[in-house]
Each structure stands twice: as C-alpha cells, then as structure tokens.
Design an enzyme around this catalytic site. Structure first.
Site, short mmCIF file in Angstrom:
data_model
loop_
_atom_site.label_atom_id
_atom_site.label_comp_id
_atom_site.label_asym_id
_atom_site.label_seq_id
_atom_site.Cartn_x
_atom_site.Cartn_y
_atom_site.Cartn_z
N CYS A 204 51.07 119.76 33.07
CA CYS A 204 51.91 118.90 33.91
C CYS A 204 51.89 117.46 33.40
O CYS A 204 50.90 116.74 33.61
CB CYS A 204 51.43 118.96 35.36
SG CYS A 204 52.33 117.86 36.46
N CYS B 79 51.61 114.92 36.23
CA CYS B 79 50.26 114.76 36.77
C CYS B 79 49.35 114.00 35.81
O CYS B 79 48.57 113.14 36.23
CB CYS B 79 49.64 116.13 37.05
SG CYS B 79 50.69 117.26 37.99
N ASP B 80 49.43 114.32 34.52
CA ASP B 80 48.42 113.85 33.58
C ASP B 80 48.94 112.94 32.47
O ASP B 80 48.15 112.43 31.67
CB ASP B 80 47.74 115.07 32.92
CG ASP B 80 47.10 115.99 33.95
OD1 ASP B 80 46.63 115.48 34.98
OD2 ASP B 80 47.11 117.21 33.73
#
Length: 304
Positions: free
Chosen positions: A132, A135-136
C-alpha cells in the site's frame, strides 16, 4: 435475531446494508479489518459515477456514514464459521468468540493481496515489502523503490510513489503492461520511473532483517539484483473463502462460484463483490452485487 447479516464492509457489503435498511430490514455488518475494503488503498478514485476524483479513504468513509445513518449496525469481527439451523436461520461465529443469528447472510468477503511466493517475502513484509503506497509511501520519501506488477493497481502505486521517491522501478512479468493506457501514459511522462518487462522476482536480500535488494530474472534467464529501499507488491488479489465452502460453492480459484444473481447453493445465503466469480472487479461492480444480493435477501425473507 437480525434480518440480514453481512460479512464484509467493502463497497459490496456497505451497498447491501444500504439496500437492506431502505427495505426496512435489520442489518448487521461484520468486518475483520478495514471498513471500506480495498478501496482504502487507492490514493485517487476517478471512475466512480458522480465523483470526478475522490480518495479511496474518503469514498469509504462516505459509504460507511451512509449505512450507519440508515440504521445499519457495524461490528469488528472475523467470521470463521456459518451454521444453518433447523428452522432455516443462520448462526455466524467469529474468531473473537461472538455469535450472531440472522434470517439471511450476504458474504461480501472481498479478496486479499496476492503474494509473489519468492523466498524471503513473508519475512520481509513490513520490513521493506509493502502492499500500500498510500499507507507506507511517505516512509520512502527521497528513496528508491520497486513496484512489482503491471495492472491498474501497480500503475497507481507507481504514480503515487513517483511523487515522493527519487526513483521508481517497475517490474512486470509480461512483456507489456495490462493497466489502462491513460495511467501508463501519465507514468511514462515521469522522469524518475524505469520500466522492466518480461521479468519476475526470484528473491530478496536483507540485512539485519530489513530489505536491501530484490533479485529478478528475465525470460532469457539473465539475473539481476536491484538495490532498493522498498518493494511494493501489486499483482492482484485472491479470495479468502475457505471458511464458507459448506454454505457457498467455491471454484478452483477460490472464488464463490455464482453468477450475477448472487445466489449460493444454500437458501438464504448470498454472495457479493470481489469474492465472487466474475470477469470485472471494480467498485461499481461490487456495489452492483451489493444491491442485487440485498434485494435477493429481502425477497427471500419476505417469502419465508
């Protein structure tokens, strides 16, 4: 006793809840992980009717809010078993020890990220391997990353990462990319993206438990090691339906083997969304399944 219990809070499950409540049926949604499902991993959604551009998280929040305002209940819980009772009702069991009973069940379990299967992959998830970019991606600002895959998900991941990373290398096993031409064209205009096709990931290198490189091999057998700070795997999804094979038939690929009617082999059990056997998996098709399955469930209950 609920009228309809919905397993999964992605677009299919949330749409089903909206239709169930509009039909004045009580509805409980059980979700084991993220409300909104896979769309929460999309940085930008531009193909959902009525919204020119919206983040996946924002779209998910709107769907959850709508279902809650209509009176649906949402609980966190991982469903691991469904039993059909003698009177036709169904009891749902969760890994957390909860039990819930309903007249009808809608399985909208979605699908999870597919793994490469290369040595060392599982050990490095969260230690350099991610699924992701939303997300990251921020963790790799100014660094070099590799994106594995060639479909829309991979192209979207690479686009997002190209704005924060110094370099993005795309590795695709086919000789061409399967994603939308518009996304690919936009990505090719970036000056920090490299494309490698006809190549598969054969392994990873690490130091002190952290990823340092990815090993690849092309169709001619030439091996190469790419030094990288992170790898984002975007090679598709796979269903997680084994717990429900007693109530809904599953095909050889693990998807619920049902057609557009969303009806399973068990009366009163319906399926919807990416977990179902289908040709196209999009937010719109998941939402369509949600409405079809909910209306079918309502009809089933009304005719008990």
């Amino acid at each position: 006793m609920y009228d309809i219990i919905i397993v999964g809070a992605g677009p299919a499950g949330l749409t089903a809840a909206v239709y169930a409540r509009r039909a004045e049926k009580t509805a409980l949604i059980l979700e084991k992980a993220t409300f909104g499902g896979q769309i929460t991993f999309s940085p930008k959604v531009e193909n959902y009717p009525g919204m020119k551009a919206v983040s996946g998280n924002e779209l998910a929040d709107l769907m959850v809010e709508q279902a809650l305002e209509l009176g649906a209940e949402i609980e966190l819980g991982e469903v691991n078993k469904i039993e059909v009772n003698g009177d036709g009702t169904k009891t749902v069991f969760t890994a957390e020890g909860g039990t819930f009973t309903g007249k009808a069940i809608i399985l909208a379990t979605g699908a999870r990220h597919r793994l490469l299967g290369a040595p060392g992959e599982k050990e490095l998830i969260g230690h350099g391997i991610s699924f992701c970019a939303v997300c990251d991606g921020a963790f790799y600002k100014g660094k070099e990353v590799v994106v594995v895959g060639g479909g829309n998900s991979a192209l979207q991941e690479a686009l997002l990462l190209s704005d924060v990373c110094s370099k993005v290398t795309m590795v695709q096993n086919l000789d061409f990319f399967t994603g939308e031409e518009k996304l690919l064209s936009t990505l090719k205009q970036k000056g920090n993206v490299e494309f490698i096709t006809g190549t598969v990931v054969s392994g990873f290198e690490e130091e002190n438990g952290e990823l340092t490189a990815v090993k690849v091999v092309n169709s001619a057998g030439f091996e190469k090691t790419i030094r990288t700070d992170g790898v984002f795997v975007a090679i598709g999804l796979q269903p997680d339906n084994d717990s429900f094979k007693d109530v809904a038939e599953i095909n050889e690929w693990g998807y619920f083997d049902t057609d557009e009617s969303c009806v399973s082999k068990t009366p009163g059990v319906f399926v919807a969304g990416d977990c179902r056997s289908k040709q196209i998996r999009q937010i719109t098709t998941a939402a369509a399944d949600g409405s079809i399955s909910a209306l079918a469930a309502c009809n089933y209950i009304d005719n008990l």
